[in-house]
Design a protein around this motif. Structure first.
Motif, PDB file in Angstrom:
ATOM      1  N   ALA A   1       0.872  -1.183   0.000  1.00 36.28           N
ATOM      2  CA  ALA A   1       0.000   0.000   0.000  1.00 36.28           C
ATOM      3  C   ALA A   1       0.900   1.221   0.000  1.00 36.28           C
TER       4      ALA A   1
ATOM      5  N   GLU B   1      -1.351   2.606  -4.662  1.00 36.09           N
ATOM      6  CA  GLU B   1      -2.585   2.052  -4.106  1.00 36.09           C
ATOM      7  C   GLU B   1      -2.828   2.592  -2.705  1.00 36.09           C
TER       8      GLU B   1
ATOM      9  N   THR C   1       1.643   2.418 -10.599  1.00 43.65           N
ATOM     10  CA  THR C   1       0.338   2.757 -10.040  1.00 43.65           C
ATOM     11  C   THR C   1       0.379   2.600  -8.530  1.00 43.65           C
TER      12      THR C   1
ATOM     13  N   VAL D   1      -2.926  -4.205  -1.758  1.00 42.05           N
ATOM     14  CA  VAL D   1      -3.008  -4.941  -3.012  1.00 42.05           C
ATOM     15  C   VAL D   1      -1.990  -6.070  -2.966  1.00 42.05           C
TER      16      VAL D   1
END
Length: 131
Positions: A87, A103, A101, A107
């Motif tokens: 994270a 988060e 990307t 994840v």
């Protein structure tokens, strides 16, 4: 000066801390506290800041680490029985999933479920698997 105990718990098994916050494992829960949560590293689904213990991820957490380059580029990694969860900031590809990307919620990391050790640096992380 002498160290001062914070809280009354004495059964923490792992702790990791950087300039703006920390993470720890207690009763197999990944717990995040303090800091600014600029990158969503607390895994609460948002980037809201606060104080005190803010996140407790239930599970079978066996290991964790916190990486941070600048105060707004922080990420957390936890090992839940060989499966990695991330994270926070991924703008430098620290998750190792081929993306940048970030988060705000935990994840699952890429690859297998047989990780035995994980460590984080400023902009990266390393892990050990059998074989």
């Amino acid at each position: 000066t002498s160290p001062t105990q914070v809280g009354t718990e004495t059964d923490w098994t792992h702790l990791s801390h950087v300039a703006f916050g920390g993470v720890g494992i207690r009763d197999s829960q990944w717990t995040c506290w303090g800091g600014y949560n600029f990158a969503g590293e607390w895994g609460t689904g948002n980037k809201d800041s606060g104080a005190g213990i803010l996140t407790e991820w239930d599970g079978t957490a066996t290991e964790l680490c916190k990486g941070q380059a600048l105060y707004y580029e922080a990420f957390n990694i936890a090992n839940f029985g060989g499966t990695l969860y991330y994270a926070g900031d991924n703008s430098n590809g620290a998750y190792g999933d081929g993306t940048v990307t970030s988060e705000c919620s935990p994840v699952q990391g890429p690859g297998t479920t047989d990780w035995t050790r994980v460590v984080a640096g400023e902009l990266h992380c390393h892990g050990i698997r059998p074989g």
